[in-house]
Design a protein around this motif. Sequence first.
Motif, PDB file in Angstrom:
ATOM      1  N   ASP B   9       0.834  -1.207   0.000  1.00 14.84           N
ATOM      2  CA  ASP B   9       0.000   0.000   0.000  1.00 14.84           C
ATOM      3  C   ASP B   9       0.867   1.254   0.000  1.00 14.84           C
ATOM      4  O   ASP B   9       0.503   2.271  -0.578  1.00 14.84           O
ATOM      5  CB  ASP B   9      -0.900   0.026   1.230  1.00 14.84           C
ATOM      6  N   GLN B  10       2.006   1.159   0.682  1.00 14.84           N
ATOM      7  CA  GLN B  10       2.851   2.332   0.860  1.00 14.84           C
ATOM      8  C   GLN B  10       4.310   1.913   0.872  1.00 14.84           C
ATOM      9  O   GLN B  10       4.658   0.847   1.382  1.00 14.84           O
ATOM     10  CB  GLN B  10       2.490   3.019   2.183  1.00 14.84           C
ATOM     11  N   TYR B  36       2.009   4.358 -14.230  1.00 11.95           N
ATOM     12  CA  TYR B  36       1.481   5.711 -14.220  1.00 11.95           C
ATOM     13  C   TYR B  36       1.750   6.313 -12.830  1.00 11.95           C
ATOM     14  O   TYR B  36       1.822   5.594 -11.841  1.00 11.95           O
ATOM     15  CB  TYR B  36      -0.029   5.723 -14.456  1.00 11.95           C
ATOM     16  N   GLN B  38       0.348   9.498 -10.154  1.00 10.03           N
ATOM     17  CA  GLN B  38      -0.724  10.453  -9.884  1.00 10.03           C
ATOM     18  C   GLN B  38      -0.335  11.338  -8.717  1.00 10.03           C
ATOM     19  O   GLN B  38      -0.070  10.860  -7.613  1.00 10.03           O
ATOM     20  CB  GLN B  38      -2.035   9.727  -9.577  1.00 10.03           C
ATOM     21  N   ASN B  41      -5.021  15.273  -6.490  1.00 13.05           N
ATOM     22  CA  ASN B  41      -6.065  15.961  -7.252  1.00 13.05           C
ATOM     23  C   ASN B  41      -5.700  16.167  -8.717  1.00 13.05           C
ATOM     24  O   ASN B  41      -6.082  17.179  -9.329  1.00 13.05           O
ATOM     25  CB  ASN B  41      -6.398  17.303  -6.599  1.00 13.05           C
ATOM     26  N   ARG B  42      -4.969  15.206  -9.260  1.00  5.92           N
ATOM     27  CA  ARG B  42      -4.574  15.254 -10.666  1.00  5.92           C
ATOM     28  C   ARG B  42      -4.945  13.945 -11.335  1.00  5.92           C
ATOM     29  O   ARG B  42      -5.167  12.930 -10.682  1.00  5.92           O
ATOM     30  CB  ARG B  42      -3.067  15.455 -10.793  1.00  5.92           C
ATOM     31  N   LEU B  44      -3.913  10.711 -13.886  1.00  7.93           N
ATOM     32  CA  LEU B  44      -2.724   9.867 -13.958  1.00  7.93           C
ATOM     33  C   LEU B  44      -1.839  10.318 -15.121  1.00  7.93           C
ATOM     34  O   LEU B  44      -2.332  10.701 -16.185  1.00  7.93           O
ATOM     35  CB  LEU B  44      -3.115   8.398 -14.180  1.00  7.93           C
ATOM     36  N   LEU B  88       1.245   8.780  -5.874  1.00  2.95           N
ATOM     37  CA  LEU B  88       0.577   7.488  -5.970  1.00  2.95           C
ATOM     38  C   LEU B  88       0.945   6.861  -7.314  1.00  2.95           C
ATOM     39  O   LEU B  88       0.818   7.510  -8.358  1.00  2.95           O
ATOM     40  CB  LEU B  88      -0.935   7.683  -5.860  1.00  2.95           C
ATOM     41  N   PHE B  90       0.642   3.678 -10.110  1.00  2.00           N
ATOM     42  CA  PHE B  90      -0.230   2.608 -10.583  1.00  2.00           C
ATOM     43  C   PHE B  90       0.478   1.779 -11.640  1.00  2.00           C
ATOM     44  O   PHE B  90       1.048   2.324 -12.593  1.00  2.00           O
ATOM     45  CB  PHE B  90      -1.508   3.169 -11.215  1.00  2.00           C
ATOM     46  N   PHE B 104      -5.898  -1.885 -14.054  1.00  2.00           N
ATOM     47  CA  PHE B 104      -5.027  -1.110 -13.188  1.00  2.00           C
ATOM     48  C   PHE B 104      -4.909  -1.765 -11.816  1.00  2.00           C
ATOM     49  O   PHE B 104      -5.887  -2.302 -11.285  1.00  2.00           O
ATOM     50  CB  PHE B 104      -5.571   0.313 -13.015  1.00  2.00           C
ATOM     51  N   GLY B 105      -3.714  -1.682 -11.242  1.00  2.00           N
ATOM     52  CA  GLY B 105      -3.527  -2.107  -9.865  1.00  2.00           C
ATOM     53  C   GLY B 105      -4.167  -1.121  -8.903  1.00  2.00           C
ATOM     54  O   GLY B 105      -4.664  -0.064  -9.309  1.00  2.00           O
ATOM     55  N   ALA B 106      -4.146  -1.476  -7.627  1.00  2.00           N
ATOM     56  CA  ALA B 106      -4.793  -0.652  -6.594  1.00  2.00           C
ATOM     57  C   ALA B 106      -3.989   0.588  -6.248  1.00  2.00           C
ATOM     58  O   ALA B 106      -4.490   1.475  -5.567  1.00  2.00           O
ATOM     59  CB  ALA B 106      -5.044  -1.488  -5.350  1.00  2.00           C
ATOM     60  N   GLY B 107      -2.743   0.629  -6.683  1.00  2.00           N
ATOM     61  CA  GLY B 107      -1.902   1.792  -6.412  1.00  2.00           C
ATOM     62  C   GLY B 107      -1.016   1.602  -5.196  1.00  2.00           C
ATOM     63  O   GLY B 107      -1.391   0.923  -4.227  1.00  2.00           O
ATOM     64  N   THR B 108       0.169   2.206  -5.248  1.00  2.00           N
ATOM     65  CA  THR B 108       1.114   2.216  -4.137  1.00  2.00           C
ATOM     66  C   THR B 108       1.510   3.659  -3.869  1.00  2.00           C
ATOM     67  O   THR B 108       1.924   4.372  -4.787  1.00  2.00           O
ATOM     68  CB  THR B 108       2.372   1.400  -4.473  1.00  2.00           C
ATOM     69  N   ARG B 109       1.358   4.050  -2.610  1.00  2.00           N
ATOM     70  CA  ARG B 109       1.716   5.425  -2.265  1.00  2.00           C
ATOM     71  C   ARG B 109       3.186   5.461  -1.879  1.00  2.00           C
ATOM     72  O   ARG B 109       3.620   4.723  -0.999  1.00  2.00           O
ATOM     73  CB  ARG B 109       0.840   5.928  -1.124  1.00  2.00           C
TER      74      ARG B 109
END
Lengths: 113, 114
Positions: B9-10, B36, B38, B41-42, B44, B88, B90, B104-109
């Motif tokens: 996740d992070q 990608y 992100q 508030n932008r 990808l 973030l 992806f 798309f994956g769930a994203g990594t912060r």
Amino acid sequence: SQTIHQWPATLVQPVGSPLSLECTVEGTSNPNLYWYRQAAGRGLQLLFYSVGIGQISSEVPQNLSASRPQDRQFILSSKKLLLSDSGFYLCAWSLGQGGYGYTFGSGTRLTVV
Amino acid sequence: AQSVAQPEDQVNVAEGNPLTVKCTYSVSGNPYLFWYVQYPNRGLQFLLKYITGDNLVKGSYGFEAEFNKSQTSFHLKKPSALVSDSALYFCAVRANTGGFKTIFGAGTRLFVKA
């Protein structure tokens, strides 16, 4: 060069009100167009995609609809917003089947109150 | 079925240290793989893609990714992290057969500390 425009950037709407989000692409022809929703700053949920004028595929049954009245215009709508419609909405386009990747718009932050 | 997993996740890293953001995938046939980024508030932004050829792909902002077919992985790397890399990330995969959908994956912060 190709550009994608998405507006508005932010929107606060009351429950039960209608919605219209617009996305336009410039500099290309016959793009594939997509609407995604992103909840809580995380994963992307594909809502709709379109391979041509008037051709819309829905991925998830919901309170929303999409239309493509022109080749480079994609509109996301709702007749009556629900609280659960709040989120960050992203429009994207790709050439063909997306083998070169997607280009995303800057997004619309929708808050339903 | 086609899928992509980002197991973290992070990721936290100190500025100047190397960074890795992990991605594994499952797809029929040869995959098209993407990363990608992100910012808040932008939308990808495309970083890089792998379609065929050299397993090490170079992309924007000094990022690179290594395709490993045997491990079905496509990890994102950067030799020296910057605070401005905090965002973030992806991973995405598109099958080369069938429905040609991009997943798309769930994203990594990623947090880069000064």
